[in-house]
Design a protein around this motif. Structure first.
Motif, PDB file in Angstrom:
ATOM      1  N   GLN A 171       0.826  -1.201   0.000  1.00 43.16           N
ATOM      2  CA  GLN A 171       0.000   0.000   0.000  1.00 43.16           C
ATOM      3  C   GLN A 171       0.862   1.253   0.000  1.00 43.16           C
ATOM      4  OE1 GLN A 171      -3.371   0.181  -0.389  1.00 43.16           O
ATOM      5  NE2 GLN A 171      -2.933   2.365  -0.611  1.00 43.16           N
TER       6      GLN A 171
ATOM      7  N   LYS B 232       1.920   1.892  -3.497  1.00 44.35           N
ATOM      8  CA  LYS B 232       0.812   2.465  -4.255  1.00 44.35           C
ATOM      9  C   LYS B 232       0.644   3.950  -3.943  1.00 44.35           C
ATOM     10  CE  LYS B 232      -2.081  -1.721  -4.459  1.00 44.35           C
ATOM     11  NZ  LYS B 232      -3.372  -2.302  -4.018  1.00 44.35           N
ATOM     12  N   THR B 233       0.648   4.264  -2.633  1.00 43.64           N
ATOM     13  CA  THR B 233       0.430   5.647  -2.197  1.00 43.64           C
ATOM     14  C   THR B 233       1.527   6.569  -2.711  1.00 43.64           C
ATOM     15  OG1 THR B 233      -0.686   4.861  -0.192  1.00 43.64           O
ATOM     16  CG2 THR B 233       0.121   7.134  -0.184  1.00 43.64           C
TER      17      THR B 233
ATOM     18  N   TYR C 168       3.459   6.148  -5.306  1.00 41.50           N
ATOM     19  CA  TYR C 168       3.337   6.307  -6.754  1.00 41.50           C
ATOM     20  C   TYR C 168       2.227   7.296  -7.090  1.00 41.50           C
ATOM     21  CZ  TYR C 168       2.004   5.358 -11.568  1.00 41.50           C
ATOM     22  OH  TYR C 168       1.675   5.503 -12.881  1.00 41.50           O
ATOM     23  N   GLU C 169       1.051   7.102  -6.475  1.00 44.74           N
ATOM     24  CA  GLU C 169      -0.102   7.947  -6.789  1.00 44.74           C
ATOM     25  C   GLU C 169       0.136   9.403  -6.403  1.00 44.74           C
ATOM     26  OE1 GLU C 169      -3.204   5.834  -4.815  1.00 44.74           O
ATOM     27  OE2 GLU C 169      -3.292   4.256  -6.346  1.00 44.74           O
TER      28      GLU C 169
ATOM     29  N   GLU D  27      -3.927   6.709 -10.453  1.00 44.03           N
ATOM     30  CA  GLU D  27      -4.028   5.428  -9.775  1.00 44.03           C
ATOM     31  C   GLU D  27      -3.038   4.435 -10.383  1.00 44.03           C
ATOM     32  OE1 GLU D  27      -7.933   3.852  -9.595  1.00 44.03           O
ATOM     33  OE2 GLU D  27      -8.761   5.552  -8.469  1.00 44.03           O
ATOM     34  N   VAL D  28      -2.539   3.567  -9.553  1.00 41.46           N
ATOM     35  CA  VAL D  28      -1.585   2.569 -10.019  1.00 41.46           C
ATOM     36  C   VAL D  28      -2.343   1.367 -10.573  1.00 41.46           C
ATOM     37  CG1 VAL D  28      -1.374   1.520  -7.728  1.00 41.46           C
ATOM     38  CG2 VAL D  28       0.450   1.209  -9.381  1.00 41.46           C
TER      39      VAL D  28
ATOM     40  N   LEU E 121       2.161  -1.705 -10.641  1.00 42.18           N
ATOM     41  CA  LEU E 121       2.406  -2.222  -9.287  1.00 42.18           C
ATOM     42  C   LEU E 121       3.426  -3.356  -9.328  1.00 42.18           C
ATOM     43  CD1 LEU E 121       1.753  -2.199  -6.293  1.00 42.18           C
ATOM     44  CD2 LEU E 121      -0.135  -3.772  -6.751  1.00 42.18           C
TER      45      LEU E 121
END
Length: 276
Positions: A49, A52-53, A55-56, A62-63, A68
C-alpha cells in the motif's frame, strides 16, 4: 550426598536442561551439513500500500496492476541487496545509510567481478555484433518517459526503477507526465526529431545505444528518459574510426554483465512473498 543427588534428579529444570542438550547434540550431528538455500523476502500488504500511495502521490494517477508489478520488482531488488548489506553488520536504521548501502552493494558486485582487458578480436567481434550503434543512422524508433520539469526529483529514481525492473516501453508510460508528443516514435529522421524535440535532443538521441534505458535528455518541452527500440542504418563507420568508442562500450557492457551475474547469485538465495 546420595539424598541431595536424588533430589536433583527429580528436579524438572534439570530434566529440561538435559533434554535440551540431547536435542542440540542430536541435531548438530544429524543436520551438520544442512545449509539454508533460500531466504524469503516478505512484502507486507502495508508495504504494498505504501508503494501504491507513493506512486499515486508522485504521478497523480491510480496505479494499475502492471505498474504495481514494476514497483514490487524494484522493492524486491532493493530488499535483497539491503538484506545482504545488513548481514554484513554495517547497516543502521537510517534512510541516508540505507541509500548509501544500496550504492555500496552496487560497487561490491562490480568489485567482486574481475574482467580482463579485451583483445583486438574481442573488440572487433563486439563492433560487428552491435554494428547498428556504429553506423550512420537513417531513421530511429524510440520510447520515452516525459517530465515537464527537467529538475524533477523523480527523474533519477524513475531511471533507476526502469533499469532495475527491466520495464518495457509500454509499461514505462505509467511513469510519464502527460505530453502532447507521443510516448513512442517510429522511424523518425534526424530532421523530424530536431523539429519536435530540439537539436540537442536529436544529436544525443542518434548517438545512444539500442535496447536499454538512458538517462534523461533535455528536450524543448522538458526532459525525457529514452529507450531506443530500432535503428535503420545506412552504412557502418570503419572500425578504426570508432575503435575508442567500441572499447569504452565494451568495458561498460562487460561491467554491466558482471554486475547482473553477481546480483543473480545473491538473488538465488532469496524468494519473494507479497501480501496483498
Amino acid at each position: 550426598m546420595i539424598k541431595i543427588t536424588k533430589q536433583w534428579i527429580k528436579e524438572p529444570l534439570l530434566h529440561f536442561l538435559v533434554l535440551g542438550a540431547i536435542i542440540y547434540v542430536y541435531f548438530s550431528m544429524v543436520h551438520k551439513e544442512v545449509v539454508v538455500d533460500s531466504k524469503q523476502i516478505v512484502l507486507s500488504s502495508y508495504e504494498v500500500q505504501e508503494l501504491k500511495t507513493a506512486y499515486e502521490k508522485a504521478y497523480e494517477r491510480e496505479v494499475d496492476k502492471a505498474t504495481l508489478k514494476i514497483l514490487i520488482a524494484q522493492k524486491y531488488h532493493d530488499s535483497i541487496l539491503l538484506e545482504k548489506a545488513f548481514s554484513t553488520k554495517i547497516a543502521y536504521n537510517d534512510a541516508v545509510v540505507t541509500k548509501r548501502l544500496l550504492q555500496k552493494m552496487q560497487f561490491v558486485m562490480l568489485d567482486s567481478s574481475k574482467y580482463t582487458e579485451p583483445t583486438q578480436k574481442e573488440l572487433y567481434d563486439y563492433y560487428t555484433q552491435n554494428i547498428q550503434d556504429y553506423s550512420r543512422v537513417k531513421t530511429i524508433s524510440f520510447s520515452s518517459v516525459f517530465f515537464r520539469n527537467d529538475k524533477d526529483t523523480r527523474i533519477a529514481s524513475t531511471y533507476g526503477l526502469l533499469k532495475v525492473a527491466n520495464v518495457n516501453s509500454v509499461d514505462a508510460r505509467a511513469f510519464s507526465d502527460i505530453s502532447s508528443l507521443p510516448y513512442h516514435v517510429d522511424n523518425a529522421s534526424f530532421e523530424e526529431i530536431q523539429g519536435n524535440y530540439g537539436k540537442y535532443f536529436a544529436k544525443k538521441l542518434f548517438s545512444l545505444k539500442q535496447g536499454r534505458w538512458h538517462k534523461a535528455l533535455q528536450a524543448k518541452d522538458g526532459a525525457r528518459l529514452v529507450y531506443i527500440t530500432h535503428k535503420e542504418i545506412e552504412s557502418p563507420y570503419a572500425f578504426d574510426d570508432v575503435e575508442s568508442r567500441v572499447y569504452n562500450d565494451y568495458i561498460q557492457a562487460q561491467a554491466h554483465q558482471q554486475e547482473e551475474k553477481a546480483y543473480k547469485e545473491i538473488a538465488a538465495q532469496y524468494s519473494l512473498k507479497v501480501e496483498l
